[in-house]
Design an enzyme around this catalytic site. Structure first.
Site, mmCIF file in Angstrom:
data_model
loop_
_atom_site.group_PDB
_atom_site.id
_atom_site.type_symbol
_atom_site.label_atom_id
_atom_site.label_comp_id
_atom_site.label_asym_id
_atom_site.label_seq_id
_atom_site.Cartn_x
_atom_site.Cartn_y
_atom_site.Cartn_z
ATOM 1 C CG HIS A 1 -4.827 1.035 5.400
ATOM 2 N ND1 HIS A 1 -3.872 0.975 4.498
ATOM 3 C CD2 HIS A 1 -5.036 0.222 5.548
ATOM 4 C CE1 HIS A 1 -3.772 -0.394 4.062
ATOM 5 N NE2 HIS A 1 -5.336 -0.591 4.428
ATOM 6 C CB CYS B 1 -0.892 0.049 1.757
ATOM 7 S SG CYS B 1 -2.025 1.532 1.192
ATOM 8 C CB CYS C 1 -2.205 4.585 2.425
ATOM 9 S SG CYS C 1 -2.424 4.003 3.781
#
Length: 390
Positions: free
Chosen positions: A354, A310, A312
């Site tokens: 997130h 990820c 983020c």
């Protein structure tokens, strides 16, 4: 104004790719819409929403009517100016919130009489009132007032006759909503809502009657209201692809990442749900490889990010580089576990960022797969990854 252009379809399912043009901008579909009940997506700045790829968000007609009220909203020219979000907004009709009041409300043909949960004032919501409120809010997509048909009430599962009566009143309210929307000269778009409970033939009756009203877009309501998951999936598989091909389709209040992927396969273009934000505040995060419970003691000393794939801010920091690629700018599971245990507000802010990033990125990946003609492959890989576990 509403224009919908269908760009691609999937040969192995009902999945489709499109562009939705509204008064405040374009939306690429399929799309997930973050929920901002009181005029804010909890714990997230509007700029952060834009950075993570949010194209359209929700506002709640009922709650904004209660607070701050229409005088304040009108003074800002509507919800966009009030909350400083300048992309499209969808507002619900208030029907679900009225339904959730239970014994505090009385539903009649004319509308719903209820006591304000804020100060106890006696109030009245009708299709006409809902249209008037949403016109002041100036939302790009306005929802008709409907009666949200419950799956069960106080242990009593809704019968076919009860579902029919509720569905037929929602149809009558749809006609009144459209008439008032047009009388007000609202320049935005009004969606009709298909009801009918867990009964496919009622859903088809509702759909056919709504088609006669020729709404610019259609929603499937009355799911994710307490029914078992297999019942929700059955209606999700039945109804969306029967809606007009050339108009946007919205599945209300759904759901998990799996629900989104399967919903797209069933022909849905638009989704919303409080799950990514609410679960984040309760210490549950969604990842490519399954759900993670941050409050579990095993995360106390865990150096890993929430999701190594990820990008983020919570996982990769300001670098935007996931840890798997060598970046170490994000926050560890141990740190987020600590924030949650201490009740520090930064914890739910980061987990909310997130979760929303995960949902919006999931939709980006779905759109890319549809553009490439590989949605079937994506669907299989997604299920395999999520089953792997964190």
């Amino acid at each position: 104004m509403l224009q919908f252009e269908l760009l691609a379809t999937d040969s192995s399912s009902h999945a489709r790719r499109g562009t939705l043009t509204l008064n405040h901008g374009q939306v690429q579909t399929p799309i997930f819409m973050p929920v901002g009940t009181y005029g804010t997506v909890k714990g997230v700045m509007p700029r952060s929403l834009e950075e993570m790829g949010a194209q359209i968000i929700l506002g709640n007609t009922f709650h904004l009517w209660m607070r701050p009220g229409l005088d304040v909203m009108g003074g800002f020219g509507g919800l966009h100016g009030f909350e400083q979000w300048h992309k499209p907004i969808l507002t619900d009709s208030g029907g679900f919130q009225v339904w959730s009041l239970g014994d505090m409300r009385k539903i009649t043909e004319e509308g719903v009489h209820f006591a304000s949960p804020v100060n106890g004032d006696k109030l009245f919501m009708s299709p006409e009132v809902s249209m008037q409120i949403q016109t002041v809010l100036n939302s790009d997509i306005v929802m008709q007032l409907d009666e949200c048909t419950p799956y069960e009430t106080k242990g009593h599962i809704t019968t076919e006759d009860e579902a029919r009566r509720s569905m037929e009143m929602s149809i009558r309210w749809a006609r009144r909503s459209k008439a008032e929307f047009e009388r007000l000269g609202n320049p935005n778009a009004l969606f009709g809502i298909v009801q009918g409970g867990m009964f496919e033939h009622l859903r088809e009756e509702s759909l056919q009657q709504l088609l006669e009203l020729d709404f610019p877009g259609y929603a499937v309501g009355g799911v994710s209201v307490g029914e078992p998951k297999d019942e929700m999936r059955r209606i999700m598989a039945h109804t969306p692809h029967r809606l007009p091909r050339h108009k946007p389709r919205y599945l209300m209040g759904v759901g998990t990442p799996e629900d989104l992927v399967e919903g797209v396969a069933c022909g849905v273009d638009m989704f919303d749900c409080v799950m990514p934000t609410r679960n984040a505040r309760n210490g549950t995060v969604f990842t490519r490889y399954g759900d993670l419970k941050l409050r579990n003691a095993r995360h106390k000393s865990d150096h890993q990010p929430l999701d190594a794939t990820c990008t983020c801010h919570a996982c990769a920091g300001t670098s935007g580089v996931a840890w798997a690629d060598g970046g170490r700018g994000g926050f560890s599971r141990a740190y987020l576990h600590h924030l949650d245990r201490c009740g520090e507000m930064l914890g739910p802010m980061l987990t909310t960022i997130h979760n929303l990033h995960y949902y919006l990125n999931l939709m980006r990946e779905i759109r890319a797969a549809l553009d490439a003609g590989r949605f079937g492959e994506f669907r299989q890989r997604f299920a395999s990854d999520r089953a792997r576990g964190v």
